[in-house]
Design an enzyme around this catalytic site. Structure first.
Site, PDB file in Angstrom:
ATOM      1  N   ALA A 166       7.251  20.625   8.799  1.00  0.00           N
ATOM      2  CA  ALA A 166       6.662  20.103  10.030  1.00  0.00           C
ATOM      3  C   ALA A 166       5.295  20.744  10.206  1.00  0.00           C
ATOM      4  CB  ALA A 166       7.565  20.442  11.213  1.00  0.00           C
ATOM      5  N   GLY A 199      10.917  20.826   6.924  1.00  0.00           N
ATOM      6  CA  GLY A 199      11.082  19.375   7.039  1.00  0.00           C
ATOM      7  C   GLY A 199      10.857  18.668   5.718  1.00  0.00           C
ATOM      8  N   GLU A 228      14.108  18.866   4.111  1.00  0.00           N
ATOM      9  CA  GLU A 228      15.031  18.063   4.929  1.00  0.00           C
ATOM     10  C   GLU A 228      14.841  16.578   4.644  1.00  0.00           C
ATOM     11  OE1 GLU A 228      13.808  19.985   8.598  1.00  0.00           O
ATOM     12  OE2 GLU A 228      15.862  20.676   8.852  1.00  0.00           O
ATOM     13  N   GLU A 280      12.171  28.105   8.180  1.00  0.00           N
ATOM     14  CA  GLU A 280      11.934  28.048   9.627  1.00  0.00           C
ATOM     15  C   GLU A 280      12.217  29.364  10.338  1.00  0.00           C
ATOM     16  OE1 GLU A 280      13.265  25.774   7.737  1.00  0.00           O
ATOM     17  OE2 GLU A 280      12.745  23.774   8.429  1.00  0.00           O
TER      18      GLU A 280
END
Ligand code: T1G
Length: 704
Positions: free
Chosen positions: A65, A105, A108, A128
């Site tokens: 992200a 992300g 992910e 994260e």
């Protein structure tokens, strides 16, 4: 802002290729998830498309992200509408093609795909937790299903990057291709090979590997116990564990909801804000406002170290650990042998601990070549002087280096405080001389303080900063003054902790305050570890140079009693033979009382907060002087030095970031009160007063 699309869509022979193109790291900035979603929908709606490839342009897949979006009140799409949800729901097989990094992300989204192939040099991970949050895009629910809960716990709580071959072994990847291969072509071929395979493999529909948690339900509490010390005062690591636990106890969709709830507890918490600040501060520190960005960087292939003591050995290891051949020079064979033995035993300790493979130890040790003649290091690209902190000794070394080293070699000194020009002026090439101050233990601590001599060339400085990064350090620039930036900003802290003893504190009380604050060790215990005689020598040098130097009679008395710390079995604490545990020593309490009485200092008790603020505010004040003198570029550089040079707790951002949480005005007012009470050493810095008057945060303070 370039007008190139952030996500490209094309088809090739029945395969749709979705390419994320958001330099420099393909972060999932606004528009990127949307582009991926559009691509998947377009491919599913096109009857000519049989399968889909998701790939990154430039040097990486997707690095996660966009961290800059956090804490900005951004609206997150609902569960089911996020790019990894849409990938997971695709009716046609999707192949993630990974090179560089697939982190957060990025991984992910890749786990939302049906298949994952990667280049051998690629790395994947869910880091994260390192920025105070947790994988909020299904990572805590998919990784346990594809790699097993135990491996998922380890990866998510550590945040580490996992090399592709290792990830293949965990089941996270389906195939690893050689770096020399054309990843895009390999992915297209792989997509064709699975185009008609049904049912589509979806990680979200797997539960076989979750059985591991049923067989070993205690793994979650065991993980909580194992992180208790380093996760003190933090929430993210525990929320990570809870989210993985949810994957093993809840159906997938409910697990996603639980993950979301646990994520939302973290994003705007102080811990995450501070860790995001630290992340960006560590990138800002590489930016050198007074050195042109196109300054040429010298090509450094070989190194040499003069001095095989503890620091010299650690510095040699730092080079060897990152593939550089390094020669270590000592003038006597006996000192050289001792130094090489110390290096070997350091490596053997890492092997015993399991943090280094034995064959890798041998490869690294083989890169370190002991020599006893200056002629043997003459052709090195860089040489680092690591001899006694005595000016004449260093000047003699630099005279010899000047005589033998090839033209253009970097001549660096590891001095922690001495004026760089004293060494530079012992050569005929002062432009090639700079400071490269490592922190002990040099092969472990990440900070490299690069110090400008008056004549240091921009090329030498830029090359030294880049060299630090090549050997795994975080390079930070400092101007030339007594103590440079790190030690100079730390000096008042060291003074204040000694004066607190005069006023009635005990070492164990001060240490407890700092450990509770988040330091791994208290400052008195650290002094015992590094040796109290080093500080004693520095104090004597400064007292000789400056008649107004504030002496520290208690610290001096302790050293003069022969209590040099762990190496003599006693310092501020007492140590049992072979045990490094510090034990409070009544003898030290007696000496403190005796010297305080001799000094006529009134004894009193202290709150923990006063102890903490006396130590840290004294350094905040000095940091303001360093900034106003232009010795450091920016306050966040000082924070990076405190994080990586002194172990300041990362989840508090750094010294100046922490002071900002208290507020510049409150800090100024308290320092002004201590100025009235204690005199000149607490005189507020000019910059501090200006920041307080203009209510400007420390982190916006720029060099004078
Ligand atoms: N967001 C925004 N900017 C980023 C970024 C990111 N994720 N990663 C890097 N940058 C910027 C960085 O500030 C620098 O900017 C430039 O890119 C180059 O970075 C929902 C919530 C990928 C290993 O934590 O670890 O996904 O200084 O110097 O050394 O579950 O960047 O040039 O202006 O570090 O080659 C999870 C963080 C996010 C990865 C590359 N992902 N990045 O290292 O380059 S949270 C991460 C890194 C998330 C989801 C959750 C490294 C790198 P500038 P760099 P590098």
């Amino acid at each position: 802002m370039s007008d190139k699309p952030l996500v490209r869509y094309e088809t090739e022979d029945g395969i749709a290729i979705i390419t994320v193109d958001n330099p420099p790291v393909n972060a999932l900035s606004p528009g990127v998830p949307e582009g991926i979603i559009d691509g998947v929908r377009r491919a599913n709606a096109d009857p000519a498309v049989r399968a889909i490839v998701l790939i990154g342009a430039g040097r990486s897949f997707i690095a996660g992200a966009d961290i800059r979006q956090f804490g900005t009140g951004r609206v997150r799409p609902p569960i089911g509408q996020r790019s990894h949800d849409i990938l997971d729901a695709s009716e046609k097989p999707v192949v993630a093609a990974i090179h560089g990094f697939a982190l957060g992300g990025g991984l992910e989204n890749a786990m939302g795909c049906n298949y994952r192939i990667a280049a051998r040099s690629a790395k994947v991970g869910l880091p994260e937790v390192l920025i105070g949050i947790l994988p909020g895009g299904g990572g805590t629910q998919r990784l346990p299903r594809v790699a097993g809960p135990k491996r998922a716990l380890e990866m998510i709580v550590s945040g580490r990057h996992v090399p592709a071959p290792e990830a293949l072994g965990y089941g996270i990847l389906d195939k690893v291709v050689e770096d020399s291969a054309d990843l895009r072509a390999e992915a297209v071929a792989f997509a064709k090979s699975v185009a008609d395979k049904r049912p589509l493999p979806r990680i979200s529909e797997r539960s076989d590997k979750l059985q591991e948690a049923k067989d070993e339900p205690g793994m979650f509490d065991a993980m909580r116990k194992s992180i208790a010390r380093r996760a003190r005062n933090q929430k993210a690591p525990y929320n990570c564990i809870a989210a993985v636990e949810a994957a093993c106890t809840l159906p997938f969709q409910e697990g996603l909801a639980r993950e979301q709830a646990l994520f939302q507890e973290l994003e705007n918490a102080d811990e995450a804000r501070a860790l995001r600040y630290a992340f960006f501060a560590e990138r800002e520190v590489a930016k050198l406002p007074d050195i042109p960005a196109d300054t040429p960087i010298k090509d450094i292939k070989t190194a040499a170290v003069v001095g095989a003591g503890t620091m010299g050995g650690g510095i040699a290891m730092s080079f060897a650990d990152f593939g550089f051949p390094v020669r270590v020079l000592e003038v006597t064979q006996e000192a050289l042998d001792r130094g090489m033995q110390r290096i070997r035993s350091n490596y053997e300790t890492s092997v015993k601990r399991g943090s280094l493979a034995a064959d890798e130890m041998e490869r690294r040790f083989a890169r370190i070549q002991p020599v006893t003649s200056y002629d043997d290091i003459a052709d090195a690209d860089v040489v680092i002087e690591v001899v006694f902190e005595e000016i004449p000794v260093k000047q003699e070394v630099f005279g010899k280096l000047d005589a033998v080293m090839k033209p253009g070699a970097l001549l660096l000194t590891n001095t922690s405080a001495i004026d760089i020009d004293k060494m530079a002026n012992a050569t005929k090439r002062p432009q090639d001389v700079a400071g490269s101050h490592f922190f002990s233990p040099a092969n472990v601590m990440k900070l490299l303080e690069v110090v400008k001599g008056s004549a240091s060339s921009p090329e030498v400085l830029a090359t030294t900063m880049a060299l630090g990064r090549k050997i795994g350090k975080i390079s930070a620039m400092a101007g030339n003054c007594d103590g440079f930036v790190a030690n100079r900003s730390r000096a008042p802290f060291n003074t204040e902790m000694a004066i607190l003893l005069e006023e009635g504190c005990l070492p164990e009380q001060v240490d407890k305050v700092m450990v509770d604050f988040g330091y791994p060790m208290g400052p008195f215990a650290v002094g015992d570890l590094s040796g109290l005689d080093i500080g004693y020598a520095g104090r004597r040098r400064r007292a000789a140079e400056n008649p107004n130097y504030r002496k520290l009679p208690i610290s001096d008395r302790i050293v003069e009693m022969g209590r040099h710390g762990q190496k003599t079995g006693a310092g501020w604490y007492r140590y049992e033979k072979g045990d490094r545990t510090p034990h409070p020593d009544p003898e030290v309490a007696r000496v403190i009382k005796e010297v305080a009485a001799e000094m006529g200092v009134e004894q009193r008790s202290f709150t923990d907060e006063e102890i903490l603020r006396r130590l840290l505010f004294s350094s905040v004040n000095e940091a303001c002087k360093i900034l106003e003198e232009g010795i450091a570029y920016r306050a966040s550089d000082i924070d990076v030095m405190w994080l990586h040079g002194f172990g300041f707790p990362r989840y508090r951002g750094g010294l100046m970031y922490w002071a900002d949480q208290i507020g510049v005005r409150a800090v100024y007012d308290q320092i002004s009160r201590w100025h009235q009470q204690y005199g000149e050493r607490w005189a507020p810095a000019k910059l501090l007063r200006e920041l307080a008057d203009s209510n400007t945060p420390f982190r916006n303070a720029k060099a004078g």
